[in-house]
Scaffold this active site. Structure first.
Site, PDB file in Angstrom:
ATOM      1  N   ASN A  32       0.858  -1.180   0.000  1.00  0.00           N
ATOM      2  CA  ASN A  32       0.000   0.000   0.000  1.00  0.00           C
ATOM      3  C   ASN A  32       0.899   1.237   0.000  1.00  0.00           C
ATOM      4  O   ASN A  32       2.028   1.181   0.464  1.00  0.00           O
ATOM      5  CB  ASN A  32      -0.890  -0.002   1.246  1.00  0.00           C
ATOM      6  CG  ASN A  32      -2.009   0.999   1.132  1.00  0.00           C
ATOM      7  OD1 ASN A  32      -2.892   0.854   0.285  1.00  0.00           O
ATOM      8  ND2 ASN A  32      -1.981   2.036   1.955  1.00  0.00           N
ATOM      9  N   SER A 128     -17.327  -7.606  -8.913  1.00  0.00           N
ATOM     10  CA  SER A 128     -18.584  -7.174  -8.306  1.00  0.00           C
ATOM     11  C   SER A 128     -18.919  -7.981  -7.071  1.00  0.00           C
ATOM     12  O   SER A 128     -18.598  -9.159  -6.972  1.00  0.00           O
ATOM     13  CB  SER A 128     -19.733  -7.292  -9.302  1.00  0.00           C
ATOM     14  OG  SER A 128     -20.937  -6.896  -8.667  1.00  0.00           O
ATOM     15  N   LYS A 183     -18.508  -5.250 -16.946  1.00  0.00           N
ATOM     16  CA  LYS A 183     -18.765  -4.781 -15.583  1.00  0.00           C
ATOM     17  C   LYS A 183     -19.566  -3.480 -15.595  1.00  0.00           C
ATOM     18  O   LYS A 183     -20.462  -3.268 -14.783  1.00  0.00           O
ATOM     19  CB  LYS A 183     -17.449  -4.585 -14.799  1.00  0.00           C
ATOM     20  CG  LYS A 183     -17.631  -3.976 -13.404  1.00  0.00           C
ATOM     21  CD  LYS A 183     -18.470  -4.856 -12.531  1.00  0.00           C
ATOM     22  CE  LYS A 183     -18.875  -4.407 -11.161  1.00  0.00           C
ATOM     23  NZ  LYS A 183     -18.633  -3.138 -10.594  1.00  0.00           N
ATOM     24  N   HIS A 186     -23.036  -4.369 -16.271  1.00  0.00           N
ATOM     25  CA  HIS A 186     -23.560  -4.954 -15.019  1.00  0.00           C
ATOM     26  C   HIS A 186     -24.070  -3.829 -14.110  1.00  0.00           C
ATOM     27  O   HIS A 186     -25.164  -3.911 -13.551  1.00  0.00           O
ATOM     28  CB  HIS A 186     -22.458  -5.755 -14.304  1.00  0.00           C
ATOM     29  CG  HIS A 186     -22.773  -6.075 -12.868  1.00  0.00           C
ATOM     30  ND1 HIS A 186     -22.652  -5.143 -11.846  1.00  0.00           N
ATOM     31  CD2 HIS A 186     -23.232  -7.198 -12.268  1.00  0.00           C
ATOM     32  CE1 HIS A 186     -23.023  -5.696 -10.701  1.00  0.00           C
ATOM     33  NE2 HIS A 186     -23.367  -6.943 -10.929  1.00  0.00           N
ATOM     34  N   ASN A 187     -23.278  -2.791 -13.967  1.00  0.00           N
ATOM     35  CA  ASN A 187     -23.679  -1.703 -13.086  1.00  0.00           C
ATOM     36  C   ASN A 187     -24.873  -0.929 -13.642  1.00  0.00           C
ATOM     37  O   ASN A 187     -25.732  -0.490 -12.884  1.00  0.00           O
ATOM     38  CB  ASN A 187     -22.499  -0.767 -12.823  1.00  0.00           C
ATOM     39  CG  ASN A 187     -21.559  -1.328 -11.771  1.00  0.00           C
ATOM     40  OD1 ASN A 187     -21.500  -2.541 -11.576  1.00  0.00           O
ATOM     41  ND2 ASN A 187     -20.817  -0.474 -11.101  1.00  0.00           N
ATOM     42  N   GLU A 190     -27.669  -2.925 -12.789  1.00  0.00           N
ATOM     43  CA  GLU A 190     -27.836  -2.752 -11.329  1.00  0.00           C
ATOM     44  C   GLU A 190     -28.649  -1.476 -11.044  1.00  0.00           C
ATOM     45  O   GLU A 190     -29.600  -1.494 -10.246  1.00  0.00           O
ATOM     46  CB  GLU A 190     -26.444  -2.675 -10.689  1.00  0.00           C
ATOM     47  CG  GLU A 190     -26.384  -2.255  -9.233  1.00  0.00           C
ATOM     48  CD  GLU A 190     -24.918  -2.070  -8.768  1.00  0.00           C
ATOM     49  OE1 GLU A 190     -24.099  -2.983  -8.989  1.00  0.00           O
ATOM     50  OE2 GLU A 190     -24.596  -1.009  -8.199  1.00  0.00           O
TER      51      GLU A 190
HETATM   52  C1  6PG Z   1     -20.526  -3.941  -7.502  1.00  0.00           C
HETATM   53  C2  6PG Z   1     -21.029  -2.530  -7.359  1.00  0.00           C
HETATM   54  C3  6PG Z   1     -19.871  -1.607  -7.100  1.00  0.00           C
HETATM   55  C4  6PG Z   1     -20.269  -0.269  -6.524  1.00  0.00           C
HETATM   56  C5  6PG Z   1     -20.912   0.650  -7.515  1.00  0.00           C
HETATM   57  C6  6PG Z   1     -21.994   1.508  -6.929  1.00  0.00           C
HETATM   58  O1  6PG Z   1     -20.760  -4.472  -8.579  1.00  0.00           O
HETATM   59  O2  6PG Z   1     -19.993  -4.479  -6.549  1.00  0.00           O
HETATM   60  O3  6PG Z   1     -21.653  -2.148  -8.518  1.00  0.00           O
HETATM   61  O4  6PG Z   1     -19.140  -1.520  -8.268  1.00  0.00           O
HETATM   62  O5  6PG Z   1     -21.025  -0.444  -5.384  1.00  0.00           O
HETATM   63  O6  6PG Z   1     -19.874   1.467  -7.959  1.00  0.00           O
HETATM   64  O7  6PG Z   1     -22.250   2.485  -7.842  1.00  0.00           O
HETATM   65  P1  6PG Z   1     -22.838   3.903  -7.561  1.00  0.00           P
HETATM   66  O8  6PG Z   1     -22.056   4.527  -6.446  1.00  0.00           O
HETATM   67  O9  6PG Z   1     -22.626   4.580  -8.860  1.00  0.00           O
HETATM   68  O10 6PG Z   1     -24.272   3.689  -7.198  1.00  0.00           O
END
Ligand code: 6PG
Length: 477
Positions: A32, A128, A183, A186-187, A190
């Protein structure tokens, strides 16, 4: 050199991913920018497995067996470039840099290209599942070269979530930016799932008249059926939660302004570039934007409109069933749109993404994990070149069965003045796709009128223009 993998960037996601590797029997080098975090990790979690704490970049690289597998878990954007700049000169051909952040796929393409010149494999990887997933099994979406997957895949398969049938929730998605693109979508999905659930909640509250605790129970019931998913499950938890300070439902004491880090917005921006209609996802992003415009909302509070009148008990229960149908149908549409975007991205960038495989690795670990994804996988298994999820017989039948209730819910929402932009956009998409004729013919006429942009005819090949300002005869273009 004894570590099979290294993780740099030990904020909670990096730390949990490192612990996940260690718990699965790998020796993990950890590093880190501020060494205190490295020491804290080894002290606190050293008993979980084999860690090699490295205080400098040189020590970190030296701790890794070759070819080196170096996982970067820092903030997307500038910090990722800074880390690459620091480590790339210390690496050798054949080594791998894995970026597990939420990077924009265009950045990943650029980084992959630059590092390839040096013989380094850059593996842009979607991860994710949040903090818990990183520790106990995320869904992992690696892009990059096939060769890099051969060296990394077995380790990723080991630490990833497993679907109900035991298969790992990771697979090689495709070259360069493919993993981060998937990904990103995916979001986007989401965001859409969350928005649709939020609309269902508000309709159950304002139109049906249920309390948050009652709605939590409704969601719990839904979660035993076809809507079974992580997001429905946690929604019930959030709705049932009572604020300790006030005794009020938690959902009533939280400011109603949704924030975002940007991956949902990217999904829509890229869809616009690719010409893919992701209206459900777009409405989800815009709904967050509307909620955040406090001044605009304050200035608009006096505008005329109906005040929702809660339903009686029996009607409310029947309405809840209809909302379940509307939510399910709208969900089919947002996944249809999301998978369309992945297919379009895959075509545009020559990624050859296997859509069924994407559905398969989203079945566990990730935020959108759901029973539903098994169905999507089965649809692509049955027909790999499925042009749209709506072309799958099973989904077509279900959405057909849901559509009466879906419409009824939107009628109620409209008459009672409750916004349901996700449900509405999804239904409009569905109706547009099934329409025999769209008013796009008129749009073409208008374009030809004011700009001589030409149109094609239904009965003959070629492009045509009407002399609108003259005798209105038609000429070939
Ligand atoms: C995941 C989530 C992760 C994160 C998002 C939330 O797949 O684990 O999607 O990537 O929690 O970035 O996105 P926002 O802050 O844009 O709602």
């Amino acid at each position: 050199a004894s570590a099979q993998i290294g993780v740099t960037g030990l904020a909670v996601m990096g730390r949990n991913l490192a612990r996940n590797f260690a718990r699965n029997g790998y020796t993990v080098a950890v590093h880190n920018r501020t060494a205190a975090k490295t020491r804290a990790l080894v002290e606190e979690f050293g008993h979980e497995g084999e860690f090699v704490g490295a205080e400098t970049a040189e020590d970190f690289v030296a701790a890794l067996e070759r070819p080196r597998r170096l996982v970067v878990m820092v903030k997307a954007g500038e910090p990722t470039d800074a880390v690459i700049k620091e480590f790339a000169p210390l690496l050798e051909p054949g080594d791998m840099i894995v970026d597990g952040g939420n990077a924009h796929f265009a950045d990943t393409r650029r980084r992959e290209r630059e590092l390839r010149e040096q013989g380094i494999h850059f593996v842009g990887t979607g991860v994710s599942g949040g903090e818990e997933g990183a520790l106990n099994g995320p869904s992992i979406m690696p892009g990059g070269s096939k060769e890099s997957y051969e060296a990394l895949g077995p380790m990723l398969e080991k630490i990833s979530a497993k679907a109900a049938d035991g298969s790992p929730c990771t697979a090689h998605i495709g070259p360069d930016g493919a993993g981060h693109f998937v990904k990103m979508v995916h979001n986007g999905i989401e965001y859409a799932d969350m928005q649709l659930i939020a609309e269902a909640y508000q309709l159950l509250r304002d139109v049906a008249g249920y309390s948050p605790a009652e709605i939590a129970d409704i969601f719990r019931t839904w979660n035993t059926g076809r809507l079974d998913s992580y997001l429905i499950e946690i929604t019930a938890e959030v709705l049932a939660h009572v604020d300790a300070a006030t005794g009020e439902p938690f959902v009533d004491v939280v400011q109603d302004q949704a924030e975002q880090k940007g991956t949902g917005r990217w999904t829509v921006q890229i869809a616009l570039d690719l010409g893919v209609p992701v209206s459900g996802i777009a409405e989800a992003v815009f709904a967050r934007a509307v909620s955040g415009h406090k001044d605009l909302r304050d200035a608009s509070r006096g505008l005329a409109g109906p005040k929702a009148q809660p339903l009686g008990k029996e009607e409310a229960s029947a309405f809840a069933d209809q909302v379940e149908q509307a939510l399910y149908a709208s969900k089919i549409v947002s996944y249809t749109q999301g998978f369309h975007e992945i297919a379009a991205g895959s075509d545009a960038y020559d990624w050859n993404v296997d859509l069924g495989q994407v559905a398969s690795i989203w079945r566990g670990g990730c935020i959108i994990r759901a029973a539903f994804l098994d169905r999507i996988r089965a649809a692509y298994d049955a027909r790999a070149d499925l042009p749209s999820l709506l072309a799958d017989e099973g989904f077509a039948r279900e959405i057909g069965e849901a559509q009466d209730d879906w419409r009824a819910v939107l009628v109620a929402a409209t008459l009672q003045g409750v916004p349901a932009p996700g449900f509405a956009a999804a239904l409009a998409y569905y109706d547009a796709l099934r329409a025999d004729r769209l008013p796009a013919a008129l749009t073409q006429g208008q374009r030809d009128y004011f700009g001589a942009h030409t149109y094609r005819r239904t009965d003959r090949e070629g492009s045509f223009h009407t002399l609108w300002g003259g005798d209105r005869s038609e000429v070939g273009a």
